[in-house]
Design an enzyme around this catalytic site. Structure first.
Site, PDB file in Angstrom:
ATOM      1  N   TYR A 173      36.360  34.077  15.285  1.00  0.00           N
ATOM      2  CA  TYR A 173      35.230  33.462  15.994  1.00  0.00           C
ATOM      3  C   TYR A 173      35.713  32.275  16.820  1.00  0.00           C
ATOM      4  O   TYR A 173      35.292  32.073  17.953  1.00  0.00           O
ATOM      5  CB  TYR A 173      34.155  33.009  15.007  1.00  0.00           C
ATOM      6  CG  TYR A 173      32.864  32.627  15.680  1.00  0.00           C
ATOM      7  CD1 TYR A 173      31.831  33.557  15.783  1.00  0.00           C
ATOM      8  CD2 TYR A 173      32.680  31.363  16.236  1.00  0.00           C
ATOM      9  CE1 TYR A 173      30.638  33.236  16.418  1.00  0.00           C
ATOM     10  CE2 TYR A 173      31.503  31.029  16.874  1.00  0.00           C
ATOM     11  CZ  TYR A 173      30.487  31.969  16.964  1.00  0.00           C
ATOM     12  OH  TYR A 173      29.322  31.650  17.598  1.00  0.00           O
TER      13      TYR A 173
ATOM     14  N   PHE B 245      26.816  37.405  47.329  1.00  0.00           N
ATOM     15  CA  PHE B 245      26.421  38.697  46.771  1.00  0.00           C
ATOM     16  C   PHE B 245      25.089  38.544  46.033  1.00  0.00           C
ATOM     17  O   PHE B 245      24.665  37.432  45.745  1.00  0.00           O
ATOM     18  CB  PHE B 245      27.521  39.259  45.847  1.00  0.00           C
ATOM     19  CG  PHE B 245      27.289  40.717  45.556  1.00  0.00           C
ATOM     20  CD1 PHE B 245      27.246  41.641  46.597  1.00  0.00           C
ATOM     21  CD2 PHE B 245      27.081  41.171  44.267  1.00  0.00           C
ATOM     22  CE1 PHE B 245      27.000  42.978  46.335  1.00  0.00           C
ATOM     23  CE2 PHE B 245      26.846  42.521  44.005  1.00  0.00           C
ATOM     24  CZ  PHE B 245      26.805  43.421  45.048  1.00  0.00           C
ATOM     25  N   ASP B 246      24.437  39.671  45.720  1.00  0.00           N
ATOM     26  CA  ASP B 246      23.030  39.576  45.290  1.00  0.00           C
ATOM     27  C   ASP B 246      22.811  38.849  43.959  1.00  0.00           C
ATOM     28  O   ASP B 246      21.886  38.043  43.849  1.00  0.00           O
ATOM     29  CB  ASP B 246      22.341  40.941  45.308  1.00  0.00           C
ATOM     30  CG  ASP B 246      22.927  41.926  44.313  1.00  0.00           C
ATOM     31  OD1 ASP B 246      24.047  41.690  43.827  1.00  0.00           O
ATOM     32  OD2 ASP B 246      22.276  42.942  44.029  1.00  0.00           O
TER      33      ASP B 246
ATOM     34  N   ASP C 185      34.142  32.617  44.567  1.00  0.00           N
ATOM     35  CA  ASP C 185      33.601  33.756  43.832  1.00  0.00           C
ATOM     36  C   ASP C 185      34.709  34.797  43.925  1.00  0.00           C
ATOM     37  O   ASP C 185      34.880  35.457  44.952  1.00  0.00           O
ATOM     38  CB  ASP C 185      32.299  34.213  44.503  1.00  0.00           C
ATOM     39  CG  ASP C 185      31.685  35.425  43.823  1.00  0.00           C
ATOM     40  OD1 ASP C 185      32.338  36.023  42.938  1.00  0.00           O
ATOM     41  OD2 ASP C 185      30.554  35.790  44.186  1.00  0.00           O
TER      42      ASP C 185
ATOM     43  N   ALA D 196      35.872  37.655  42.368  1.00  0.00           N
ATOM     44  CA  ALA D 196      35.894  38.982  41.746  1.00  0.00           C
ATOM     45  C   ALA D 196      37.055  39.840  42.264  1.00  0.00           C
ATOM     46  O   ALA D 196      37.674  40.571  41.507  1.00  0.00           O
ATOM     47  CB  ALA D 196      34.564  39.688  42.001  1.00  0.00           C
TER      48      ALA D 196
ATOM     49  N   LYS E 233      36.198  43.758  38.207  1.00  0.00           N
ATOM     50  CA  LYS E 233      36.797  44.305  39.431  1.00  0.00           C
ATOM     51  C   LYS E 233      38.321  44.150  39.316  1.00  0.00           C
ATOM     52  O   LYS E 233      38.963  44.929  38.640  1.00  0.00           O
ATOM     53  CB  LYS E 233      36.233  43.578  40.658  1.00  0.00           C
ATOM     54  CG  LYS E 233      34.790  43.968  40.998  1.00  0.00           C
ATOM     55  CD  LYS E 233      33.770  43.227  40.217  1.00  0.00           C
ATOM     56  CE  LYS E 233      32.372  43.414  40.755  1.00  0.00           C
ATOM     57  NZ  LYS E 233      31.372  42.771  39.883  1.00  0.00           N
TER      58      LYS E 233
ATOM     59  N   HIS F 293      16.166  46.212  43.153  1.00  0.00           N
ATOM     60  CA  HIS F 293      16.794  47.494  43.466  1.00  0.00           C
ATOM     61  C   HIS F 293      17.277  48.242  42.232  1.00  0.00           C
ATOM     62  O   HIS F 293      17.435  49.450  42.275  1.00  0.00           O
ATOM     63  CB  HIS F 293      17.968  47.282  44.428  1.00  0.00           C
ATOM     64  CG  HIS F 293      19.017  46.372  43.874  1.00  0.00           C
ATOM     65  ND1 HIS F 293      18.813  45.023  43.741  1.00  0.00           N
ATOM     66  CD2 HIS F 293      20.251  46.619  43.380  1.00  0.00           C
ATOM     67  CE1 HIS F 293      19.893  44.487  43.204  1.00  0.00           C
ATOM     68  NE2 HIS F 293      20.786  45.425  42.970  1.00  0.00           N
TER      69      HIS F 293
END
Ligand code: P61
Length: 472
Positions: free
Chosen positions: A70, A123-124, A214, A216, A257, A448
């Site tokens: 843990y 991005f969304d 960001d 990714a 990714k 979406h």
């Protein structure tokens, strides 16, 4: 000369194409939303490159080494060490995925309602988290990004002149931070140059605004820099990666990714100990204890290995080379795509493919549905359907209407992608007969994923998408 993949295949997963009648039935049952299909009913899944790639034998072996303690897990230490080495950042927090990192960090940086978060093209989920934290996302990507016919080596670049003009005319406390997405997903998987990151940093310093990445698809971005930016051809990928991160104060990353894992995310900070403490304090209730952050020990172990494999140049050449070939086949078939071809996906320009379908009838969604019907191939709409509504509830019009065909890493062969390209070529020949869609149900945030649609030809009064209709 052909450059083969730097791996061979040790395990396979069967896939199956169901009949056209079944596909017609399934997509109608799914409310013409490809997210609502059962994956079994999809033959070739190009919905996303997120968490869908194949792990290496070394990563599978790493799973067995995972330390599930843990607190103080050895696997965390290994991950921390890898991230420190790659980024040069001191503070590393694991999260369950990219949006977990966004949820921890953004509310600490957005301290007043309406503060701006300036990026190339958010991005969304990122946009949603900025808004949930009370901020206002601002997109300042260079104008070339919006013209799919224009070639530019770094279409993901942030427009530094407009950035400076905005910072000059805005009080400092009205801006929360700058967030540069590498590669820029919404613009078509387009890279950001080091020169641009350096210029963003300089302007940000002038106005005292923090800069985050960001990250990714950081490794794919670095590969494009090596291939396209003058002076970098001889540099190693890890050294380019380190230079990219040197221009920012920290990162959020979806590790699904370029991390080459099926689940995971990261939040890392260069040296701001105070911010790190505050991130840690939010991590605990929302993600988990700081040495696991919502991940199992084995997930962290596989991620540490994945991050190392991600910056291997042979891997990147094979990966980006495959996406490039896919794009070329489509272009040769006359299918309009975002140029140049992006790192993780080919973005079909549905505005040019279906010029007779207006934005509010979601041309890229119509094309996505048609591609599934034709071939059992699943792509995703990145356009007005994804963008959603403004604060007054009005349907917004996206600057670009893309059908994104994302290529999972190390997963499909060229034949799979050729099959998808041939299907789009057949659709191209009868595109005049393809009609648009309207929404019949939608939730208020990130609609979406769960919205239901219906073909416009099934009959509906205008204007469709501006009415909030519910299912009866
Ligand atoms: C994708 F249909 N991307 O491209 P998380 N930043 C960036 C991303 O690309 C990203 C995240 C943050 C996805 C998954 C996805 O409507 C959709 O690990 C540049 O997914 O939380 C995710 O990372 C968030 C697909 C996301 C979608 C939202 O396919």
């Amino acid at each position: 000369m052909v450059r083969p993949e730097p791996y061979r295949i040790k395990m396979v997963e069967p896939i199956r194409l169901i009949s056209r009648e079944e596909r017609e039935r399934r997509i109608a049952e799914a409310g013409y939303n490809l997210f609502a299909l059962r994956a079994e009913d999809v033959f070739i899944d190009l919905l996303t490159d997120s968490g869908t790639g194949a792990m290496s034998d070394a990563q599978w072996a790493a799973l067995l080494r995972g330390d599930e303690s843990y607190a103080g897990s050895r696997s965390f230490s290994r991950l921390q060490e890898t991230v420190r080495e790659l980024t040069g950042y001191r503070y590393v927090l694991p999260t369950h995925q990219g949006r977990g990192a966004e949820h921890v960090l953004f509310p600490l940086l957005i301290t007043r309602p309406g503060q701006l978060v300036i990026g190339n093209l958010h991005f969304d989920t990122t946009r949603a988290h900025i808004q949930l934290a009370g901020g206002r996302p601002v997109d300042l990507v260079i104008p070339e990004a919006y013209d799919t016919t224009v070639d530019h080596p770094f279409k993901g670049n942030l427009d530094v002149d407009r950035l400076e003009a905005l910072l000059k005319s805005t009080p400092r406390d009205a801006v929360a931070f700058i967030l540069v997405t590498v590669t820029c997903n919404s613009a078509g998987g387009q890279p950001v140059s080091l020169a641009n990151l350096r210029a963003v940093r300089a302007v940000a310093d002038k106005y005292g605004v923090p800069v985050f990445l960001d990250a990714a698809r950081f490794a794919e971005n670095a590969y494009f820099i090596k291939m396209r930016e003058p002076g970098y051809a001889g540099r190693s990928i890890p050294s380019i990666v380190k230079e990219m991160f040197s221009y920012a104060d920290g990162l959020t990353m979806s590790a699904k990714k370029d991390g080459l894992v099926n689940i995971g995310g990261l939040l890392a900070l260069r040296d701001d100990e105070d911010l790190f403490r505050r991130c840690q304090a939010r991590l605990v209730p929302f993600e988990g204890f700081p040495t696991y952050g919502g991940l199992a020990g084995r997930d962290m172990e596989a991620l540490a290995e994945g991050l190392r494999e991600a910056v291997d140049e042979d891997h990147l050449a094979a990966r980006i080379g495959q996406v490039e070939r896919f794009g070329r086949w489509l272009e040769e078939a006359g299918v309009p795509v975002q140029r140049p071809i992006g790192g993780h996906a080919v973005y079909v320009d549905a505005k040019r493919f279906l010029p007779h379908v207006p934005p509010h009838q979601f041309p890229a969604q119509a094309l996505a549905v048609e591609l599934y019907r034709e071939a059992g191939v699943r792509g995703v709409e990145v356009g007005s359907f994804l963008l959603g509504r403004d604060e007054e509830g009005r349907q917004q019009t996206a600057p670009m209407e893309f059908l994104r065909l994302a290529v999972p890493r190390r997963t499909y062969t060229d034949n799979h992608l050729r099959y998808a390209a041939e299907a789009l070529e057949r659709i191209m020949a009868r595109r005049d007969a393809i009609g648009g869609f309207r929404i019949v149900y939608e939730p208020p945030v990130l609609r979406h994923f769960t919205a239901h649609l219906a073909p416009v030809s099934a009959g509906c009064p205008q204007p469709f998408a501006n009415e909030l209709l519910t299912e009866d």
